[in-house]
Write an enzyme that holds these catalytic residues in place. Structure first.
Site, short mmCIF file in Angstrom:
data_model
loop_
_atom_site.label_atom_id
_atom_site.label_comp_id
_atom_site.label_asym_id
_atom_site.label_seq_id
_atom_site.Cartn_x
_atom_site.Cartn_y
_atom_site.Cartn_z
N SER A 29 0.84 -1.19 0.00
CA SER A 29 0.00 0.00 0.00
C SER A 29 0.88 1.24 0.00
CB SER A 29 -0.91 -0.01 1.23
OG SER A 29 -1.80 1.08 1.20
N ASP A 30 0.43 2.26 -0.70
CA ASP A 30 1.14 3.54 -0.68
C ASP A 30 0.12 4.65 -0.79
OD1 ASP A 30 3.98 4.65 -0.72
OD2 ASP A 30 2.96 5.82 -2.27
N GLN A 31 0.45 5.80 -0.21
CA GLN A 31 -0.51 6.90 -0.15
C GLN A 31 0.18 8.23 -0.37
OE1 GLN A 31 -2.15 8.18 3.80
NE2 GLN A 31 -4.06 7.47 2.89
#
Length: 194
Positions: free
Chosen positions: A69-71
Site C-alpha cells: 500500500s502507498d498513499q
C-alpha cells in the site's frame, strides 16, 4: 487458500492496526523499493506503482498473498509528503486550512505462487475547517503528526480539523483501504468471512 500466508509489506503500525481488524493472522515484512516519483508520473500512477512494487519486493519462501500500500496527499495539484517535523506540520496545516485535499491510496495484493498482482486506487477527500494559527499549533503540539501524510491523524484528534470527509472507506485515510482489500483478497481466493 487456507495454505496461503498473509503478509503485510509495511512496517507502519497504523497499517498493522487496520489489518488486525480483519481477524486474519498475518506477518509483516519491510518492503524494499525506491519510492522516488518518476518524471511526469501522476499521483495515481505513483501510488499504484509503489503499492505493487512494495508487494512484489518481499521475498517469500512459501505461498503467500502479500499486501502493498502507498498513499499520497494532494493539495492544489501538488503532492504533499510527510512533514517530518513540527515546523513543516504547521506549514502544511496552515496551507490546508479551509481547503479541500485529496488522498490517493494505491493497494496491491501479490500472489507469490502465481506471480499475479491485483491492484486498485482509492480516493478520499478531506475538507478542512478554517483553522486559526493557535488551533493548528495546539493540534500539532498535542498529536505530533510528523510521520502522517497531510500532517494529521484522522483516527485521533485530527478529526477536529475537518468539516467534511468524502470517500467509501474511512480506513483509506489511515493508509489501508480495507473494503478494497477484502475484494482483492477474494479475487485471489481468500474470503475474510470464510
Amino acid at each position: 487458500m487456507e495454505n496461503y500466508q498473509l503478509v503485510l509489506a509495511s512496517t507502519s503500525p497504523f497499517r498493522q492496526q487496520l489489518l488486525e481488524k480483519l481477524a486474519i493472522p498475518f506477518s509483516t515484512l519491510s518492503p524494499n523499493c525506491d519510492e522516488t516519483p518518476l518524471e511526469g508520473e501522476s499521483p495515481q500512477q505513483l501510488v499504484l506503482r509503489l503499492a505493487e512494487s512494495k508487494a512484489q519486493s518481499c521475498q517469500i519462501n512459501q505461498p503467500s498473498l502479500v499486501i502493498g500500500s502507498d498513499q499520497v496527499c494532494v493539495i492544489n495539484g501538488n503532492i504533499v509528503g510527510k512533514p517530518h517535523n513540527r515546523q513543516n506540520a504547521i506549514a502544511q496545516l496552515t496551507a490546508q486550512s479551509g481547503q479541500s485535499i485529496v488522498f490517493y491510496t494505491g493497494l496491491a495484493v501479490y500472489n507469490s505462487e502465481t506471480g499475479e498482482t491485483r491492484s486498485c486506487i482509492d480516493e478520499f477527500k478531506v475538507h478542512f475547517r478554517p483553522l486559526t494559527q493557535a488551533q493548528i499549533v495546539r493540534y500539532v503540539d498535542k498529536e505530533q503528526p510528523f510521520y502522517c501524510a497531510g500532517s494529521f491523524k484522522s483516527e485521533g484528534l485530527g478529526i477536529a480539523l475537518f468539516e467534511k470527509l468524502e470517500g467509501k472507506d474511512p480506513n483509506t485515510l489511515v493508509g489501508l483501504p480495507l473494503i478494497d482489500l477484502i475484494d482483492l483478497l477474494a479475487q485471489q481466493g481468500m474470503q475474510v468471512l470464510g
